[in-house]
Write an enzyme that holds these catalytic residues in place. Structure first.
Site: not given
Ligand SMILES: *[C@@H]1O[C@H](CO)[C@@H](O)[C@H](O)[C@H]1NC(C)=O
Ligand SMILES: *[C@@H]1O[C@H](CO)[C@@H](O)[C@H](O)[C@H]1NC(C)=O
Ligand SMILES: *[C@@H]1O[C@H](CO)[C@@H](O)[C@H](O)[C@H]1NC(C)=O
Ligand SMILES: *[C@@H]1O[C@H](CO)[C@@H](O)[C@H](O)[C@H]1NC(C)=O
Ligand SMILES: *[C@@H]1O[C@H](CO)[C@@H](O)[C@H](O)[C@H]1NC(C)=O
Ligand SMILES: *[C@@H]1O[C@H](CO)[C@@H](O)[C@H](O)[C@H]1NC(C)=O
Ligand SMILES: *[C@@H]1O[C@H](CO)[C@@H](O)[C@H](O)[C@H]1NC(C)=O
Ligand SMILES: *[C@@H]1O[C@H](CO)[C@@H](O)[C@H](O)[C@H]1NC(C)=O
Ligand SMILES: *[C@@H]1O[C@H](CO)[C@@H](O)[C@H](O)[C@H]1NC(C)=O
Ligand SMILES: *[C@@H]1O[C@H](CO)[C@@H](O)[C@H](O)[C@H]1NC(C)=O
Length: 783
Positions: A235, A267-269, A271
């Site tokens: 995401c 999650s994106d890093w 995020a």
């Protein structure tokens, strides 16, 4: 199918095992994996489950960009995540592959798959369980979006085919694909929340997207990824309709409920911005989590443990999260002898970040020799780079080149980059480095070069091989000033190489190619009536000089990877005839292209003010040009060839039986959603003849015009719904069959929340681009 190599052995570098066909992951494969994950998770303590869903919990691994710690008592060695999507980032002795936009320009499903296989082999060789890719977000709403080059372009059908082939290729090697970035992450500017000096938080941009546009455009390629069996979905940083993409139960439930996705959402890093609200909305793993004391805040780990202890997150949800994380691990048999981690990966990156002087202070990161995982992948990279090169102009058969005695090479984009084998300072230099070829963009998706064949090397080698002479000018200012004092005589052909850099983290500052590109072309053309322009760009650029009488040929090769020089020489001198086609539209001006980057940086704003309404809906790229009657410079799907292709006879349409308006729910769901949506409902056949003198690859394309009076307003005039890349010998004719699935002829009906086949006449048009005047068509009602 070309030769591909499948490696299910534990060896670091895989041996060729002959041809393999892509294999879709079935629902029963997932069911079996789910059972193994359930058994495994049932043995875990609550604390161990927290460790499965929280990056870096208690034992971060510096060799991976993110990691899940191991559990020795159960022989579980953990999960290592590494950046893609065009190579194994932050490592040494890896290959730099073609970027997503290049891959899309090939329109070649076999090459897409084979690239996935080769990528997967390299990740496996490095001991990385998860490849962070492929990407179809951003899809390319904005011409200058900073990460467009990582994805497969703004057409969801083409991107969907590329996602399918890439996921299947990567996962055929036993490596997990993590499809990204979900969803609406169309610009880099304010992509995530920011904190100002006084501590005020400004939230990330919110992409406000209606349900029809989500389904038919932005989610579409992700549905293909799920259908193909993608292990994970990442995401994105931004908000969607006011909520962070990683805490948005509406968009995450499209994945898990509507599309029956059985793997994990990561999650994106950085995020993740909360604990229970994110976990309960459907986020399964926080990354990178607790990497080091210096890292940013993290929200899972002990914070999640407390939420589970007091019931804010239920134990069942925690178990579901852990099982989702582990299902792909068992699905791909990663418990059965996966290669160990290459420990050099962490050191390579630290050396770049901190420099070698700082290295002695970093106890624990000795400079170990890296493991070479490149195999013979450079051959595939060279082939794909050439197959993806798009010929935009070719006056009087300038190309393929003859072995002219006098060749000129102009521009700052031909040599080895003066900054070295990798470039990570794009935030300081958004136009990139001045001198050097660009074969890959910047940010987390950049890859270090072990091997790089520059255009200068390759052209020089070729010209010398037949005894020609090469004159070179690399200084763009010197070329732009028009005097070209060192050139004598004027070459028979002048090759001008232009470039444009793009990176994660910011959107491109210019739509034109960089470094005085227009002046460079015009100055060269003024003295050289046979000027051939070669473009290495991240996607949409404008070419104000395209109609210059002395620019006799234009080639667009995007970011083709480490064999950039050999690929272009193969095309220039006709070893590989060009067969790429544009995966987007080239506009005459930036304004023609559609919505600009949403930009509030000129004034102070409230925390919630970065909100962009996707009011254009489905009308991006060619749909926008069609809807607004704008003449492009070069249209979507366009690409010239040396062979001459034409369509013959009539288009033959066969509808399979009697169709119902909506999918039959009784047939059930599988990864990808309702099974009935993925069944073939009709075929379209067409005859393609090569009437030219040379053999070549044709790319016939099928565009479908939905009935306008029985579909909602804002239905595009035409949408791509099929293509093939086929080799046809001179003088021969081939029949191509386009197979359309129920989804391909349905629209998303917001009133009933489902896909619907509209009543009324559809038009099916087959041609060689989206605006082919010689296209053949047929009309039919489907119900
Ligand atoms: C983060 O990791 C460090 C080092 O492994 C550990 O000492 C610390 O307790 C962890 N913090 C949290 C909140 O888990
Ligand atoms: C995905 O790829 C497989 C293997 O090539 C193919 O059989 C299938 O039709 C593709 N599906 C879609 C929707 O592209
Ligand atoms: C999308 O559809 C769902 C289900 O009907 C609805 O709850 C949601 O509000 C819709 N979203 C938008 C942005 O209209
Ligand atoms: C649960 O614990 C968290 C973190 O300590 C706290 O913020 C939250 O209010 C607690 N909720 C309940 C229902 O006790
Ligand atoms: C192309 O060929 C035509 C006819 O031979 C000639 O008139 C024209 O000048 C040529 N154009 C270029 C750019 O060489
Ligand atoms: C050009 O030179 C190459 C290498 O010396 C040679 O293989 C090729 O046949 C030549 N092409 C033509 C058209 O003469
Ligand atoms: C473009 O060319 C002009 C004139 O030669 C020069 O002054 C300028 O610095 C150049 N700009 C760039 C970006 O190279
Ligand atoms: C094209 O080349 C011819 C011959 O060198 C020259 O006279 C003419 O000015 C050039 N045209 C342009 C637009 O540079
Ligand atoms: C946003 O606007 C600022 C101020 O006008 C400008 O400096 C910046 O280049 C713009 N950024 C983008 C990505 O458009
Ligand atoms: C987006 O739409 C909302 C609701 O219609 C509106 O209030 C807002 O002004 C719009 N934002 C922009 C930037 O147009």
């Amino acid at each position: 199918m070309r030769i591909s190599h499948v490696c299910l052995a534990a060896a670091a570098v895989c041996a060729a095992k002959g041809a393999s066909s892509p294999k879709l992951t079935s629902a029963s494969d997932w069911a079996e994996a789910a059972q193994r994950a359930e058994e495994f998770v049932s043995q875990l303590t609550v604390d161990e489950k927290i460790g499965i869903v929280s990056g870096g919990y208690r034992q971060p691994s510096p060799a991976c960009v993110g990691s899940i710690g191991g559990i020795p008592r159960l022989d579980f060695e953990g999960i290592c995540f590494s950046d893609g999507p065009a190579g194994c980032s932050r490592s040494d002795l890896v290959s730099v592959f073609a970027s997503g936009i290049t891959v899309a320009a090939s329109w070649d499903v076999d090459l897409m798959f084979n690239r996935g296989v080769a990528l997967g082999e390299e990740f496996r060789g490095k001991g990385a369980h998860v490849h962070l890719g492929p990407s179809s977000g951003p899809i390319g709403r904005h011409a200058t979006g900073g990460r467009n080059w990582e994805s497969f372009g703004p057409d969801p059908y083409l991107a969907g085919v590329a996602m399918n082939a890439s996921v299947l290729g990567i996962q055929s090697t036993g490596v997990q694909a993590c499809s990204k970035h979900y969803i609406g992450n169309e610009q880099e500017l304010q992509r995530t929340s920011t904190v100002s000096h006084d501590g005020t938080v400004t939230e990330a941009i919110s992409s406000n997207i209606d349900n029809r546009t989500l389904h038919e455009l932005y989610v579409w390629p992700f549905a293909n990824a799920i259908y193909a069996g993608t292990a994970g979905i990442m995401c994105s940083y931004n908000r969607v309709n006011g909520l962070y993409a990683c805490e948005n139960s509406a968009t995450l439930s499209i994945l898990k409920e509507e599309l029956d996705f059985r793997g994990y959402v990561v999650s994106d890093w950085y995020a993740t911005h909360g604990t229970a609200s994110f976990a309960n909305a459907g986020l399964d793993i926080e990354m990178p989590g607790n990497t080091s004391a210096a890292a940013g805040p993290h929200y899972f780990g002990d914070a999640l443990l407390r939420m589970v202890q007091n019931g804010t997150v239920t134990p069942d949800r925690l178990t579901d999260m852990a099982e989702r994380v582990l299902r792909p691990y068992f699905l791909l048999n990663q418990d059965e002898g996966f290669p160990t981690l290459d420990p050099s990966s962490g050191a390579v990156f630290l050396a770049y970040q901190l420099g070698h002087k700082a290295q002695p202070h970093l106890g624990g990161y000795p400079m170990l020799p890296a493991r070479n995982v490149r195999g013979n992948h450079k051959e595939l990279i060279r082939e794909l780079g050439a197959a993806a090169t798009v010929l935009l102009k070719n006056v009087n058969n300038t190309l393929p080149l003859k072995n002219s005695s006098e060749v000129g090479m102009f521009g700052n984009a031909i040599s080895y980059p003066t900054v070295g084998s990798t470039f990570r300072d794009a935030d300081k230099y958004p136009e990139g480095y001045e001198y050097g070829t660009v074969d890959i963009g910047g940010g987390s998706g950049t890859v270090r070069h072990t091997h790089l064949v520059t255009p200068l090397q390759a052209v020089q080698r070729h010209v010398e091989s037949y005894g020609g002479r090469l004159q070179v000018v690399m200084d763009n200012d010197d070329i732009a000033d028009g005097r070209l004092r060192t050139i004598y005589p004027v070459p028979d052909v002048c090759l001008v190489f232009l470039k444009s850099y793009a990176s994660e983290g910011f959107d491109r500052p210019n739509i034109e190619l960089s470094w005085n590109s227009t002046a460079v072309v015009e100055s060269t053309a003024a003295i050289c009536p046979n000027t051939v322009v070669i473009i290495h760009s991240p996607g949409v650029v404008t070419l104000p000089w395209a109609d210059n009488e002395n620019v006799t040929a234009i080639l667009s090769a995007h970011y083709p990877g480490e064999e950039i020089g050999n690929s272009i020489v193969d095309v220039l001198w006709g070893v590989t005839p060009p067969s790429g086609h544009l995966p987007y539209t080239i506009p005459k001006t930036l304004e023609d292209y559609g919505p600009p980057i949403f930009n509030l940086t000129t004034r102070s704003v409230s925390a919630d003010e970065w909100q962009t309404n996707f009011t254009e809906g489905l009308m991006i790229d060619y749909r926008h040009f069609d809807a607004n009657d704008i003449e492009p410079q070069y249209e979507f799907g366009f690409g010239l060839t040396y062979a001459k292709f034409k369509l013959e006879g009539e288009v033959d349409l066969q509808v399979r039986g009697t169709l119902s308006k909506t999918a039959e729910k009784s047939k059930g769901t599988a990864p990808g959603g309702l099974k009935d949506l993925w069944t073939e409902v009709l075929t379209v056949d067409a005859q393609v003849k090569n009437s030219g003198e040379v053999d070549g690859h044709a790319v016939p394309q099928l565009y479908v015009a939905f009935p306008q009076n029985t579909t909602p307003a804002q239905t595009p005039a035409q949408v791509l719904r099929g293509f093939h890349k086929i080799f046809i010998k001179a003088g021969e004719t081939s029949t191509v069959r386009f197979s359309l699935l129920r989804r391909d002829v349905s629209f998303w009906d917001e009133k009933s929340d489902q896909w619907v086949i509209p009543e009324g006449g559809f038009t099916f048009k087959v041609g060689f681009s989206s605006r082919d005047k010689a296209a053949l068509q047929t009309t039919a009602s489907l119900l």
